[in-house]
Write an enzyme that holds these catalytic residues in place. Sequence first.
Site, PDB file in Angstrom:
ATOM      1  N   ASP A   1       0.859  -1.432  -0.030  1.00 39.81           N
ATOM      2  CA  ASP A   1      -0.066  -0.020  -0.003  1.00 39.81           C
ATOM      3  C   ASP A   1       1.057   1.110  -0.110  1.00 39.81           C
ATOM      4  O   ASP A   1       1.812   1.269   0.834  1.00 39.81           O
ATOM      5  CB  ASP A   1      -0.863  -0.192   1.164  1.00 39.81           C
ATOM      6  CG  ASP A   1      -2.023   0.878   1.157  1.00 39.81           C
ATOM      7  OD1 ASP A   1      -3.013   0.620   0.614  1.00 39.81           O
ATOM      8  OD2 ASP A   1      -1.813   2.264   1.677  1.00 39.81           O
TER       9      ASP A   1
ATOM     10  N   ASN B   1      -2.788  12.815  -3.959  1.00 40.58           N
ATOM     11  CA  ASN B   1      -4.142  13.330  -4.271  1.00 40.58           C
ATOM     12  C   ASN B   1      -4.496  14.720  -4.190  1.00 40.58           C
ATOM     13  O   ASN B   1      -4.883  15.497  -4.933  1.00 40.58           O
ATOM     14  CB  ASN B   1      -5.186  12.344  -4.429  1.00 40.58           C
ATOM     15  CG  ASN B   1      -4.739  11.091  -5.300  1.00 40.58           C
ATOM     16  OD1 ASN B   1      -4.391  11.189  -6.436  1.00 40.58           O
ATOM     17  ND2 ASN B   1      -5.440   9.890  -5.048  1.00 40.58           N
TER      18      ASN B   1
ATOM     19  N   ASP C   1      -2.300   9.372 -10.622  1.00 42.28           N
ATOM     20  CA  ASP C   1      -2.127   8.254 -11.543  1.00 42.28           C
ATOM     21  C   ASP C   1      -0.913   7.956 -12.054  1.00 42.28           C
ATOM     22  O   ASP C   1      -0.479   6.877 -12.494  1.00 42.28           O
ATOM     23  CB  ASP C   1      -3.198   8.738 -12.693  1.00 42.28           C
ATOM     24  CG  ASP C   1      -4.592   8.825 -12.254  1.00 42.28           C
ATOM     25  OD1 ASP C   1      -4.876   8.153 -11.146  1.00 42.28           O
ATOM     26  OD2 ASP C   1      -5.356   9.093 -12.921  1.00 42.28           O
TER      27      ASP C   1
ATOM     28  N   GLU D   1      -4.930   2.575  -4.170  1.00 37.52           N
ATOM     29  CA  GLU D   1      -3.305   2.476  -3.969  1.00 37.52           C
ATOM     30  C   GLU D   1      -2.691   1.336  -3.452  1.00 37.52           C
ATOM     31  O   GLU D   1      -1.695   1.303  -3.025  1.00 37.52           O
ATOM     32  CB  GLU D   1      -2.947   3.722  -3.189  1.00 37.52           C
ATOM     33  CG  GLU D   1      -3.344   3.610  -1.800  1.00 37.52           C
ATOM     34  CD  GLU D   1      -4.430   4.446  -1.461  1.00 37.52           C
ATOM     35  OE1 GLU D   1      -4.750   4.648  -0.279  1.00 37.52           O
ATOM     36  OE2 GLU D   1      -5.394   4.398  -2.384  1.00 37.52           O
TER      37      GLU D   1
END
Length: 254
Positions: A132, A140, A149, A175
């Site tokens: 993770d 973000n 992305d 993620e």
Amino acid sequence: MGIDLRRLADTAFWVYTAGATTSLALAVYAFVNHGGFPSVSGSREWGLSTWEIAVFVMALTLIFGLFFTVPLLRKANLEQAKLTDHAAKLEVEVVTDPLTGLYNRRYFERALGEYIREFSRIKAPLALLTLDLDHFKSVNDTYGHDVGDIVLKELAKRLQQLTREHDIVARTGGEEFCIVAPFSREDQIRPFAERVCRMIAEMRVDVGQVILRPTVSIGVAATSDGIANAAQLLKVSDERLYEAKDKGRNRVVF
């Protein structure tokens, strides 16, 4: 309702075959029953009309084949090739994450279940790594989802470079990523997981205005722990992942 091009082409082919067979049969009949090929200047009494019919049918069949059957068959084959290619692409899309090109969760869960059943049967080791990205929400929130992305795609490339051909690498969440590592003993999977963690920490993702340095937390579970089903393996690897988060991130917990 559209025309079934394949069926039409098959019908045209059989019509062409029937015409060719008929003309050949008429020619053989004229030849056998009237003593040879007809003379250009000879009498028409011995069945020249049968020969003429054979030649006419043969010519008609040839024209039909050249100007209708062959083009139709070629078009049908091209159409079939396009459909096959489209079906293959759809099959890939069903099991692939569109952003990273890795396997998606649907494929991963199915493959993991099949792997565990088979590896339990042959008593071979198998390990699962759950990864993770650390503090990904802040990426973000600060730089936007487009930048997020980019980080995900770069991470996916790095994972593909680090894993073996028969390993399964999948994006299983926003993620979150998983790696199924078959035939991996404990003394093999520990240095591999640590190398993955270290190599990702060494990444530099240039997004224009800033260079990001992502890290991951990793939880590892293995069939050598006595786990015999996919659900339990996933649960244990998840628990160890969150333990890695609690211990400060950018680390591996076995």
